[in-house]
Enzyme design. Structure first.
Site, PDB file in Angstrom:
ATOM      1  N   CYS A  91      43.365  35.569  29.963  1.00  7.28           N
ATOM      2  CA  CYS A  91      44.785  35.231  29.904  1.00  7.28           C
ATOM      3  C   CYS A  91      45.382  35.356  28.513  1.00  7.28           C
ATOM      4  O   CYS A  91      46.590  35.380  28.345  1.00  7.28           O
ATOM      5  CB  CYS A  91      45.003  33.791  30.373  1.00  7.28           C
ATOM      6  N   HIS A 357      53.197  34.339  35.039  1.00  3.04           N
ATOM      7  CA  HIS A 357      52.191  34.604  34.009  1.00  3.04           C
ATOM      8  C   HIS A 357      51.458  35.903  34.351  1.00  3.04           C
ATOM      9  O   HIS A 357      50.431  35.881  35.026  1.00  3.04           O
ATOM     10  CB  HIS A 357      51.242  33.390  33.979  1.00  3.04           C
ATOM     11  N   CYS A 387      45.689  29.044  26.892  1.00  3.88           N
ATOM     12  CA  CYS A 387      44.325  28.732  27.324  1.00  3.88           C
ATOM     13  C   CYS A 387      43.740  29.997  27.921  1.00  3.88           C
ATOM     14  O   CYS A 387      44.469  30.859  28.388  1.00  3.88           O
ATOM     15  CB  CYS A 387      44.322  27.605  28.352  1.00  3.88           C
TER      16      CYS A 387
END
Lengths: 401, 710
Positions: A91, A357, A387
């Site tokens: 991510c 996202h 994160c």
């Protein structure tokens, strides 16, 4: 003398929904290429001067496989001289790309680097790569692999965040995002057009301004079944003090699954002067770290502390934060760890819960969003953090120039 | 255009009944307006049990409404247009009652797209009707869900044939590949089976509307398809050389549409449609292949006051290369043939050659054995000129020599009947001159076939000074009866096709003399869209024949009191013939070598006799020289009254010598450039390369009047 890495531009596509989303019909290479064309056009770039292109993409298979960065650069008609690569730090990839670009420039070896990311989650969803981490049984057994949502729920449980706390953050994300959209705060959001010049999408379509606590409270927890089936037991092996994991995260207070792309243009001061571009900001520092992979999503705070230390700064020195809203508890945990009492300067224009996202792109999206707002408010310093699966965290500190 | 009926069993029948005088139902705005209205009625009707879509005419539904598509130039307009029509077909497909198409005639283009939107299709067995999606041949693409539905119905692999190659199939084959669902033998069964299907399938959902639908053979990335799609693009590029964007866009839509849901797939298809139909290539192709070809077939250049003639028996004199070819195509079209040569032996040899042509056609399934048999038995190969008396039209196809042809005309006309038309198949000899030896110049005409006659569609009809309208009409009807394309020109040296096409070879020779690498010359010719390079053409025609042609030309000019101007053309021919004795493909040595067991290759010795220059010329420049030299010559033909029909000129160029279809033919090329830009570029070329590129005066006056070639 070491160079400093300057940010000359940061642009992004609007984020399209996963189901019946406006960007579903565009292939990821095409979406990234279109953005590349926009980047080179609006900056009048002689693309032969680009030393490298680093593109974050977390599911580099099928439509996103075979080094999508290079494929897109060629399709965009960028000079044959331009090399490119695809990277993944899950991510955090979009921000990692920017950090790597900054490193190249700081080293003095390269002078102009494009960094960003692409993820078309409607076509190549999470898990499309069927990776070892989750699917190779000796690995998942050894590593107590739990899906991210379980990690998020574990954070909420350990820190006693309530369902209401999480949902309130979600409502805020939508409201702030909607306001920002209405007030045209997203300066670097560029519309997507088709090959005929017809408009496909010009704003983040995942936002729901009507979001409220009551409606959100009705949503079913997403990871309850997975947890009770077995993953909670994996988690409890590492957290035996937890009697029961409260499954509080839902589709409503977790990041949206979307399609999107972003690109940030970084370079040395001299290169900027050479090509006639004014720098908007510079990278002061960055950091990556890793923490417990089971709770997984607690990386932002340690990464932030590490990056601030490197920049000889403190939390108080940062004007605005962008903390990726992978799950609501991630942001709440970040605030708790850094003793931040409110979100007055955190995610001021909403976040991934409202807007989505797109895994490989988000890091660059957040940086561009942060920079836009710093400029609009005439503030100076900002920090982006995300994160990352496996317990990692990543952060970058920027300063306007 | 669609008649609504509901029977006692609550089955709605929608009968397509366009008022087209040719008995074809052609897709048009009325069709969609009517369909939409009827669908709205059906949706409100709670008692309706099912819908049958059928036709009252010889075709079920055909066409792609090119007339309308041609006029659309704006992206938003194109998008709205196609989305609006698609919506109607989705409404049809999404009816909650079963929808069956009963196909009793051709279903092609958008007509086939309508069939694909139905839940079930039943076709009546027939030998003549055709089914498919040939839009690619007109430079457009099926965008009413045809690509999306066909791919989802029969899979990527099977769809490519229809969508990219534009293949049309018969009833039986349509079932075999899954294009259509069910085959019946009789008209009656169409209805009874439709009703039965409706009965049994009351809660039907189109497969691709169902949850968890999977394409046959998977999406674009399935193992099988990934293999195909890895190789297909370059194979396609090899054929199209990148000059035919529609084929490539269709490929992209086929693959991309399988990776997303229906709504996104449909958008992808629509956007590709917008891109293609607003492009100049599609306009060019539609101009030529739709409008102008149709105009020609409708008799644009044919005297309208003369009634149509159907030929039952024709005579051919001379059974050589052209003669037996003309005999073949005539017999193939159901016309009896009297094939004459000097002696019976020669005539028999010719008949053998014709039989071989039929045999080859049978192997390729172009012809049925019973058809060949009938055709061959209708050919009389003989040396007896008396047989000509039974013929309504005679074509002399003897060797290309004036005195020989004159002798043949005089001798054979003694035997023909008073009504017969006498035609000469010649590519260079003036018709009026030959007509002077005819007993009735009004009945004399030129019918110029192209080699090989069995393959080349074009026929150039040349009017002599005295040729009557009736003779012209008859010649025209004969060519149409052969299923070939007639163009009509006046009698000037070189007529139209030879004169303009010669420019291609001449330009190639100029480039050779300028020291351009022969491979680059050939590549430029093919990249420009011609079937082969100019040097290949020269070999095919035969450099020795080119030599005779230029000798003849010199003679003609001198008789007209004009001077023959020497040029690179002469230098090249002199070198090849006089110095090197390399005469062309037939002798297996020309610009190319023709080894027995392998592909032809450019003769390496060329560079010793045509030294390479250090100066370089871009490929684009070479291509422009090929295009412009031909276009300018064609304009001169117009100015000199060689022909007066733009349609004939364009179609003649495409089917006569392979002028690229994507340019729309030799005059459409000029329109595509824009006349002013054409003039400017021509001047640039003339400054650099000579007078042949000077833009003709008529271009200037057309620019002033804001006209184009139409």
């Amino acid at each position: 003398m070491t160079e400093l890495a300057y940010i000359y531009d940061s642009i992004r596509t609007p984020r399209g929904k996963r189901k019946q989303g406006a960007l579903n019909e565009i292939t990821p290479t095409d979406l990234l290429s279109k953005l590349m064309v926009q980047l080179s056009n609006r900056n009048n770039l002689d693309t032969s001067k680009i030393d490298d292109v680093i593109i974050g993409c977390v599911m580099p298979v099928r439509e996103q496989g075979a080094n999508i960065g290079k494929t897109a650069a060629q399709y965009a008609g960028w000079n044959v001289d331009v090399p490119a690569m695809q990277i993944s730090r899950c991510c955090g990839s979009g921000l990692e790309a920017i950090n790597l670009a900054a490193t190249k420039i700081k080293s003095g070896f390269e002078n102009l680097v494009v960094a960003g990311g692409i993820e078309s989650m409607s076509r190549v969803p999470m898990g499309a790569d069927i990776g070892s981490m989750a699917y190779e049984t000796k690995i998942s057994l050894n590593n107590h692999y739990v899906p991210q949502g379980i990690g998020a729920d574990l954070i909420a449980t350990v820190n006693s965040f309530s369902r209401k706390d999480l949902d309130a953050l979600a409502v805020q994300s939508h409201k702030r995002a909607f306001n920002a959209q209405q007030n045209k705060r997203f300066k670097s959001l560029l519309p997507v057009y088709d090959q005929n010049g017809l408009l496909i999408l010009e704003k983040d379509e995942h936002i729901r301004p009507e979001s409220n606590l009551i409606d959100l409270s009705k949503l079913k927890p997403s990871f309850e079944d997975l947890g009770s089936m077995g993953f909670d037991s994996f988690a409890q092996e590492v957290y035996p003090e937890i009697e029961q994991i409260e499954h509080l995260h839902t589709a409503g207070n977790s990041s949206g699954i979307v399609d999107g792309a972003s690109l940030t243009l970084l370079g040395s001061k001299e290169m900027g002067e050479q090509i006639g571009l004014k720098p908007r900001a510079r990278i002061l520092s960055f950091a990556t770290c890793s923490t417990d992979p089971t709770i997984m999503l607690t990386g932002p705070a340690p990464a932030t502390i590490k990056s601030l230390k490197r920049a000889s700064m403190t939390i108080k020195d940062i004007d605005l934060f962008e903390v990726n809203e992978a799950f609501a508890s991630v942001v709440l945990r970040f605030m708790k760890d850094l003793k931040l009492s409110n979100m007055n300067n955190i995610n001021v224009n909403g976040g991934s819960i409202a807007m989505g996202h797109p895994l490989g792109a988000t890091g660059s999206i957040l940086l561009g969003t942060l920079l836009d707002e710093l400029e609009l408010r005439d503030l100076s310093t900002g920090l982006v953090t995300l994160c990352v699966a496996g317990g990692m965290g990543i952060a970058t500190v920027i300063e306007r120039v | 255009m669609i008649i609504y009926q509901k029977d006692a069993q609550n089955i709605v029948t929608l009968t397509i009944d366009g008022s087209d005088e040719h008995q074809f139902n052609a897709v048009c705005e009325d069709f969609f307006v009517d369909l939409n209205l009827h669908l709205n009625t059906i949706k409100k009707d709670k008692s309706a049990k099912g819908v049958i879509l059928t036709s009252k005419r010889r075709s079920f539904l055909t066409g792609s409404d090119l007339d309308t598509i041609y006029k659309i130039n704006e992206a938003q307009e194109a998008f709205d247009f196609v989305e609006r029509r698609k919506k109607v077909l989705r409404k049809l497909e999404n009816l909650t009652i079963p929808v069956v198409a009963t196909i009793n005639g051709d279903a092609t283009g958008s007509g086939m797209e309508v069939v694909l939107a139905c839940h079930h299709s039943i076709v009546k067995s027939s030998k003549e009707h055709k089914y498919g999606l040939p839009e690619v041949n007109f430079g457009v693409l099926p965008a009413l869900g045809g690509i999306v539905r066909l791919t989802r119905k029969i899979g990527i692999d099977k769809s490519l044939r229809f969508l990219i190659e534009g293949v049309l199939v018969g009833a039986k084959e349509s079932i075999e590949c899954g294009l259509i669902d069910e085959l019946v033998e009789t008209e009656k069964e169409l209805m009874t089976n439709a009703i039965k299907w409706i009965d049994v399938n009351q809660n039907y959902t189109q497969p691709w509307n169902r949850k968890n639908f999977q394409l046959p053979d998977g999406d674009a990335f399935s193992k099988m398809n990934a293999q195909i799609l890895h190789n297909y693009p370059s194979q396609l590029r090899k054929k199209t050389r990148g000059n035919y964007p529609a084929a490539e866009k269709i490929l992209n839509v086929v693959t991309e549409s399988t990776l997303v849901d229906l709504a996104a797939a449909s958008k992808i298809e629509s956007r590709a449609f917008v891109e293609i139909i607003t492009s100049s290539v599609s306009k060019n192709i539609i101009t030529a292949q739709w409008f102008q070809k149709n105009d020609i077939n409708a008799g644009l250049s044919r005297p309208s006051e003369i009634n149509k003639t159907k030929f039952s028996k024709i005579g051919i004199i001379g059974s050589g290369l052209m003669g037996h070819g003309i005999g073949y195509v005539s017999a193939l079209s159901g016309i009896s043939v009297v094939l004459i040569d000097l002696d019976q032996k020669k005539a028999n040899l010719a008949l053998d050659k014709i039989q071989k042509l039929f045999y080859d056609a049978e192997q390729k399934k172009q012809v049925q054995p019973y058809q060949s048999k009938r055709a061959i038995s209708s050919i009389q190969a003989t040396d007896d000129l008396h047989r000509l008396n039974e013929c309504d039209l005679i074509v002399e196809a003897v060797f290309e020599d004036i005195s020989l042809k004159e002798k043949v005309i005089e001798r054979s006309e003694e035997f023909i009947n008073g009504k017969a038309v006498f035609a000469s198949n010649t590519s260079t000899i003036p018709i009026t001159r030959l007509s002077k030896k005819s007993r009735d110049p009004e009945k004399f005409i030129g019918i110029h076939f192209f080699s090989p006659v069995n393959k080349m569609q074009l026929v150039e009809i040349i009017k002599g000074e005295k040729t009557s309208s009736e003779t012209l009409a008859k010649a025209f009807d004969y060519v149409l009866q052969l299923n070939k394309i007639p163009i009509v020109v006046n009698d000037k040296r070189g007529f139209y096709t030879s004169r303009v096409f010669e420019r291609y070879v001449k330009e190639g020779f100029s480039l050779l003399m300028e020291g351009v690498n022969p491979q680059n010359i050939e590549f430029a010719g093919m990249q420009a869209g011609f079937p082969v390079g100019p040097l290949s053409v020269a070999d095919e025609i035969g450099i020795s024949l080119l030599n005779s042609i230029r000798i003849q030309e010199k003679v003609h000019l001198e008789t007209e009191g004009k001077q023959y101007l020497k040029g690179p053309w002469d230098d090249v021919i002199d070198i090849m013939i006089k110095k090197l004795n390399r005469t062309g493909r037939v002798s297996r040595s020309g610009f190319y070598d023709y080894p027995k067991d392998s592909k032809k290759k450019l003769w390496p010795g060329l560079m010793n006799h045509f030294p390479l220059s250090t100066a370089s010329i871009t490929q684009n420049e070479m291509m422009d020289r090929f295009y412009f030299s031909q276009a300018i010559e064609a304009v001169k033909c117009f100015e000199e009254g060689v022909l007066s029909s733009v349609a004939d000129a364009n179609i003649g160029s495409i089917y006569g010598w392979g002028f690229p279809i994507f340019k729309g033919g030799v005059f459409q090329f000029i329109n595509d450039c824009g006349l002013n830009a054409f003039k400017v570029r021509a001047r640039e070329l003339s400054d650099k390369y000579g007078e042949r590129f000077v833009p003709p005066n008529s271009i200037e006056s057309m620019i002033k009047k804001d006209q184009i070639f139409k």
